[in-house]
Each structure stands twice: as structure tokens, then as C-alpha cells.
Design a protein around this motif. Structure first.
Motif, PDB file in Angstrom:
ATOM      1  N   SER A  88       0.841  -1.193   0.000  1.00 20.94           N
ATOM      2  CA  SER A  88       0.000   0.000   0.000  1.00 20.94           C
ATOM      3  C   SER A  88       0.883   1.252   0.000  1.00 20.94           C
ATOM      4  O   SER A  88       1.996   1.250   0.517  1.00 20.94           O
ATOM      5  CB  SER A  88      -0.904  -0.004   1.230  1.00 20.94           C
ATOM      6  OG  SER A  88      -1.797   1.090   1.187  1.00 20.94           O
ATOM      7  N   LEU A  89       0.367   2.312  -0.590  1.00 17.05           N
ATOM      8  CA  LEU A  89       1.087   3.582  -0.597  1.00 17.05           C
ATOM      9  C   LEU A  89       1.305   4.105   0.826  1.00 17.05           C
ATOM     10  O   LEU A  89       0.442   3.971   1.688  1.00 17.05           O
ATOM     11  CB  LEU A  89       0.304   4.627  -1.395  1.00 17.05           C
ATOM     12  CG  LEU A  89       0.382   4.512  -2.918  1.00 17.05           C
ATOM     13  CD1 LEU A  89      -0.735   5.321  -3.573  1.00 17.05           C
ATOM     14  CD2 LEU A  89       1.736   4.975  -3.418  1.00 17.05           C
ATOM     15  N   ALA A  90       2.473   4.699   1.044  1.00 19.59           N
ATOM     16  CA  ALA A  90       2.814   5.309   2.332  1.00 19.59           C
ATOM     17  C   ALA A  90       2.964   6.815   2.157  1.00 19.59           C
ATOM     18  O   ALA A  90       3.470   7.292   1.140  1.00 19.59           O
ATOM     19  CB  ALA A  90       4.110   4.717   2.883  1.00 19.59           C
ATOM     20  N   GLU A  91       2.502   7.555   3.149  1.00 18.76           N
ATOM     21  CA  GLU A  91       2.603   9.016   3.158  1.00 18.76           C
ATOM     22  C   GLU A  91       3.775   9.418   4.039  1.00 18.76           C
ATOM     23  O   GLU A  91       3.880   8.952   5.177  1.00 18.76           O
ATOM     24  CB  GLU A  91       1.300   9.596   3.705  1.00 18.76           C
ATOM     25  CG  GLU A  91       1.161  11.085   3.589  1.00 18.76           C
ATOM     26  CD  GLU A  91      -0.290  11.539   3.807  1.00 18.76           C
ATOM     27  OE1 GLU A  91      -0.487  12.766   3.879  1.00 18.76           O
ATOM     28  OE2 GLU A  91      -1.185  10.681   3.912  1.00 18.76           O
ATOM     29  N   ALA A 121       0.846   4.457   6.589  1.00 17.27           N
ATOM     30  CA  ALA A 121       0.330   3.601   5.529  1.00 17.27           C
ATOM     31  C   ALA A 121      -0.841   2.772   6.055  1.00 17.27           C
ATOM     32  O   ALA A 121      -0.803   2.314   7.197  1.00 17.27           O
ATOM     33  CB  ALA A 121       1.433   2.668   5.011  1.00 17.27           C
ATOM     34  N   PRO A 122      -1.855   2.570   5.212  1.00 17.07           N
ATOM     35  CA  PRO A 122      -2.089   3.218   3.928  1.00 17.07           C
ATOM     36  C   PRO A 122      -2.242   4.743   4.103  1.00 17.07           C
ATOM     37  O   PRO A 122      -2.564   5.219   5.188  1.00 17.07           O
ATOM     38  CB  PRO A 122      -3.410   2.598   3.453  1.00 17.07           C
ATOM     39  CG  PRO A 122      -3.565   1.332   4.213  1.00 17.07           C
ATOM     40  CD  PRO A 122      -2.932   1.601   5.548  1.00 17.07           C
ATOM     41  N   ILE A 123      -2.033   5.467   3.022  1.00 13.51           N
ATOM     42  CA  ILE A 123      -2.163   6.913   3.065  1.00 13.51           C
ATOM     43  C   ILE A 123      -3.616   7.304   3.341  1.00 13.51           C
ATOM     44  O   ILE A 123      -4.544   6.538   3.086  1.00 13.51           O
ATOM     45  CB  ILE A 123      -1.694   7.570   1.748  1.00 13.51           C
ATOM     46  CG1 ILE A 123      -2.578   7.135   0.565  1.00 13.51           C
ATOM     47  CG2 ILE A 123      -0.237   7.260   1.473  1.00 13.51           C
ATOM     48  CD1 ILE A 123      -2.267   7.844  -0.733  1.00 13.51           C
ATOM     49  N   THR A 124      -3.804   8.496   3.893  1.00 16.59           N
ATOM     50  CA  THR A 124      -5.162   9.032   4.009  1.00 16.59           C
ATOM     51  C   THR A 124      -5.661   9.386   2.609  1.00 16.59           C
ATOM     52  O   THR A 124      -4.870   9.650   1.699  1.00 16.59           O
ATOM     53  CB  THR A 124      -5.178  10.284   4.901  1.00 16.59           C
ATOM     54  OG1 THR A 124      -4.249  11.249   4.379  1.00 16.59           O
ATOM     55  CG2 THR A 124      -4.800   9.942   6.330  1.00 16.59           C
ATOM     56  N   LYS A 125      -6.975   9.376   2.437  1.00 16.01           N
ATOM     57  CA  LYS A 125      -7.606   9.723   1.146  1.00 16.01           C
ATOM     58  C   LYS A 125      -7.039   8.878   0.012  1.00 16.01           C
ATOM     59  O   LYS A 125      -6.726   9.387  -1.068  1.00 16.01           O
ATOM     60  CB  LYS A 125      -7.430  11.210   0.849  1.00 16.01           C
ATOM     61  CG  LYS A 125      -8.037  12.130   1.892  1.00 16.01           C
ATOM     62  CD  LYS A 125      -7.791  13.600   1.568  1.00 16.01           C
ATOM     63  CE  LYS A 125      -8.344  14.501   2.655  1.00 16.01           C
ATOM     64  NZ  LYS A 125      -8.058  15.939   2.409  1.00 16.01           N
ATOM     65  N   LEU A 126      -6.890   7.595   0.272  1.00 16.58           N
ATOM     66  CA  LEU A 126      -6.385   6.676  -0.749  1.00 16.58           C
ATOM     67  C   LEU A 126      -7.529   6.242  -1.657  1.00 16.58           C
ATOM     68  O   LEU A 126      -8.552   5.741  -1.187  1.00 16.58           O
ATOM     69  CB  LEU A 126      -5.753   5.449  -0.101  1.00 16.58           C
ATOM     70  CG  LEU A 126      -5.302   4.330  -1.054  1.00 16.58           C
ATOM     71  CD1 LEU A 126      -4.221   4.829  -2.005  1.00 16.58           C
ATOM     72  CD2 LEU A 126      -4.801   3.121  -0.262  1.00 16.58           C
ATOM     73  N   SER A 127      -7.344   6.433  -2.961  1.00 14.88           N
ATOM     74  CA  SER A 127      -8.321   5.955  -3.940  1.00 14.88           C
ATOM     75  C   SER A 127      -7.746   4.777  -4.702  1.00 14.88           C
ATOM     76  O   SER A 127      -6.525   4.621  -4.821  1.00 14.88           O
ATOM     77  CB  SER A 127      -8.687   7.068  -4.925  1.00 14.88           C
ATOM     78  OG  SER A 127      -7.565   7.396  -5.744  1.00 14.88           O
TER      79      SER A 127
END
Length: 384
Positions: free
Chosen positions: A198-201, A214-220
């Protein structure tokens, strides 16, 4: 099975710890002395480098700035993963830019500077807000210079005139007005299978990573898929084997590659407790030709770097789902001494847990933590 890691820092140590349950023995190479050492104690094993290469089932790296002659020696064995070209692309920003352009991957507008006279055209081409990066040996904010006005560029000209720009060119990049910095880690197997985490911020301070979520907030789904596609394009183009990190700028729903790292990466440490398979185990699996593991997330994670600091209260491990990872280094300014992984069932509850963690830490060494905890508390992100 044995894996030989070039580099003997904390990433080699964490690969060792992840490999042990698989019955895989990991040794490390101190690349400055060319000595084979234990990844945890750092003590020489008494095995010669040539013998360690012969004994290894696979050879890999923990950082991309391994002396090139060592990489070429390892490559002759046919056991080096990822390959030399991939490692060199991560170690040299000029090669990295060529790789991105070749694969039509969006990235920051840039110029390559190998003579100070080329500075005259930088502002006209890129605007007044520019970041200059040494093409090699820069990390954690080192080897970087920023300007916001043309006058500041004039002040830098003398400093740049003292550098050997033929040997180590500069990359001049237009400073992007991005919303946030995110990163994607994934792995490619020897048979070409690609899996992504998953993407990490990522939150930075003075050029150094301080917090990843992770996962980032507002992940689409769209954003994750765009990142996955970029990863797959790069990994396949390089015939990559192992874990690869891709650092990105997000501008709306568009993604621009900032840089790549051909190895396990600081922004993936959250996977140790936050994923079915950690980045370290995944890398070992990939380089040995073992099946890749699941990247399913376990809740919502934060990774907090401990930088230049030993004076925190270790009772923090009494907080449920808070995990300390200590590297055993001597303290110095800006040195990564360890990290803390925190797991919760939602972004909002992760923020609450980070607020608990703050009570055990000297906040002057964790300048991004309180603000991030507050932001997450207000988030309506994932609930697991």
C-alpha cells in the motif's frame, strides 16, 4: 540457503532478522573494509569475501552506493539481485532521469549541470524556485541546495565552481507545488511477478524522513493503481529482482517520480508489523526465487524514525501495538538510531495512539509527530 548483503547497517540487520525464520542465513559485507561481518554484532566472521560469494545462494545490497568494483565482482557470480544496471540507476541521478525519460514516467522538469556556465539558463528554463541535487552520494538532504530567487543562484555559483561537475554533475529540478510526498514499495520476482505494498505518506524534516503512514489518508483505487503501474513499468524495464522503492509527489490525482531506491527502504519499515509480509522478508524471498508473500495490510500503521536521540522512555513499548526497533548505533546528529512502528484500526485511532506515544519522547527530536497525530485524529480514513 545463504544471502550475502553488501552493506552492514540496519537494513542488513533487519534482512537477517526477517530471513532467520525461513531458515536463511544472512551475512553482510562492510564495503569500506571489504570484510564479511555478522549483520547484528558487526564482528568479522573470518570468512573471506571470495568464499562468501561462492557460498551464497544470492547476493544483494542494503544501499546503492556500493563501490562499483565490488558490484562488478559480485555480478560475475551470476547471483547479484537486483542487477548492476538497476543499482547504478538508483545511485546516479543522471542515469535515473534517463531511465524515467526512457519509460515516459512523469517526473520533475530538470536540467543536467556539468559546467557552471550552464547555471545562466537555469532560471529561464525552470523558474526561480529550484533544487540542485548532486547526481551521486546524496541522501537525507545532503548534497542538495535550494533557491527561491535568481539572486540566491548567484550566491551559489562560487560554491558550485569549486565542485568537479564533470565527475559528479548536478541535477537542477523545478520545485513542484505538490500536495504530499508518498512512496510505493513493491517487489518483482525472478519469473517477472510483481506485487506492491500500500502507498505510504511521508513527512520530512530538513531533508530526512521522520514519519510514514500507511495506507495513506484519502487513498483511492485510482491513485494506488497509478502508482502500481509506474512500479511495474520501471521494475519490468530494468528486469529488476527484489524490493524496489519509488518515491513520488502527488499533485491532485497525478503522480510524479521524485527518485527510486533499488533496495528495501526506510519508508517501508511499517510493513514489519503492518503487513502480512514485511519488505525485508519479501526481498529475501525475491532474491532467492521463493514465492512472494501477501502484501495485505494489518490495520493502519505509522513508522516514526528515532533520529540523533537516545533519551526517550523505553516504557513506550507498554502501549499496545507499539513496537521499538533499535539499531545499536553510537548516537550522532541526524543519525537514524532506530524506529517505532505503531498499529491501529483506523487513521483516527492511529492519531490517538501517536498522542500516547508523544508522552514518552523528547519532542525536540520528533518535530513532525504532534502535528501528524492531530491530523490523523481528524481523519475519516480507513477503518479495519
Amino acid at each position: 540457503m545463504k544471502v550475502l548483503v553488501y552493506g552492514s547497517g540496519q537494513l542488513a540487520q533487519m534482512m537477517y532478522l526477517a530471513a532467520a525464520p525461513l531458515g536463511v542465513i544472512v551475512s553482510a559485507v562492510d564495503v569500506f573494509t571489504e570484510t564479511v561481518v555478522d549483520p547484528v554484532s558487526k564482528k568479522p566472521t573470518g570468512v573471506s569475501l571470495s568464499q562468501a560469494i561462492y557460498d551464497a545462494s544470492a547476493i544483494t545490497i542494503e544501499f546503492e552506493h556500493v563501490p562499483e568494483h565490488l558490484l562488478l565482482e559480485a555480478d560475475k557470480s551470476g547471483k547479484l539481485y537486483p542487477n548492476v544496471a538497476s543499482i547504478l540507476a538508483g545511485a546516479d541521478r543522471v542515469r535515473e532521469k534517463v531511465l524515467l525519460s526512457k519509460n515516459k514516467i512523469p517526473n520533475c522538469d530538470y536540467l543536467i549541470i556539468n559546467h557552471v556556465d550552464q547555471l545562466d539558463g537555469v532560471v529561464a528554463a525552470l523558474g526561480e524556485k529550484v533544487i540542485f541535487k548532486a547526481s551521486r552520494d546524496g541522501y537525507d538532504g545532503y548534497g542538495q541546495w535550494r533557491i527561491s530567487t535568481a539572486a540566491e543562484l548567484l550566491a551559489l555559483r562560487h560554491e558550485f565552481s569549486l565542485l568537479d561537475l564533470k565527475k559528479v554533475p548536478l541535477i537542477a529540478e523545478k520545485m513542484m507545488q505538490f500536495e504530499r510526498e508518498i512512496s510505493l514499495l513493491g517487489a518483482r520476482s525472478k519469473d517477472g511477478r510483481v506485487v506492491c505494498f500500500s502507498l505510504a505518506e511521508n513527512l520530512h524534516h530538513e531533508g530526512q524522513l521522520h514519519v510514514s503512514v500507511a495506507p495513506i489518508t484519502k487513498l483511492s483505487d485510482t491513485l494506488q493503481q497509478k502508482a502500481n503501474d509506474i512500479f511495474a513499468t520501471l521494475a519490468t524495464s530494468m528486469e529488476y529482482v527484489g524490493v524496489l522503492a519509488v518515491e513520488l509527489f502527488q499533485c491532485g490525482e497525478e503522480l510524479y517520480v521524485n527518485e527510486i531506491a533499488p533496495r528495501v527502504h526506510n519508508s517501508g519499515h511499517w510493513t514489519q508489523q503492518g503487513c502480512s509480509t514485511s519488505q525485508f522478508e519479501q526481498h529475501i524471498r525475491a532474491v532467492l526465487g521463493l514465492p512472494l508473500g501477501s502484501t495485505e495490510v494489518i490495520g493502519v500503521s505509522a513508522m516514526v524514525n528515532i533520529i540523533g536521540c537516545t533519551t526517550f522512555n523505553r516504557d513506550l513499548i507498554g502501549i499496545p501495538n507499539v513496537h521499538l526497533h533499535w539499531y545499536g548505533k553510537e548516537v550522532r546528529v541526524k543519525r537514524k538510531m532506530g524506529h517505532i512502528n505503531v498499529i491501529a484500526d483506523s487513521h483516527a485511532n492511529l492519531g490517538l495512539k501517536l498522542k500516547q506515544l508523544i508522552e514518552f519522547l523528547p519532542l525536540e527530536h520528533f518535530p513532525k509527530l504532534e502535528g501528524e497525530a492531530t491530523r490523523l485524529q481528524k481523519s475519516s480514513g480507513f477503518v479495519y
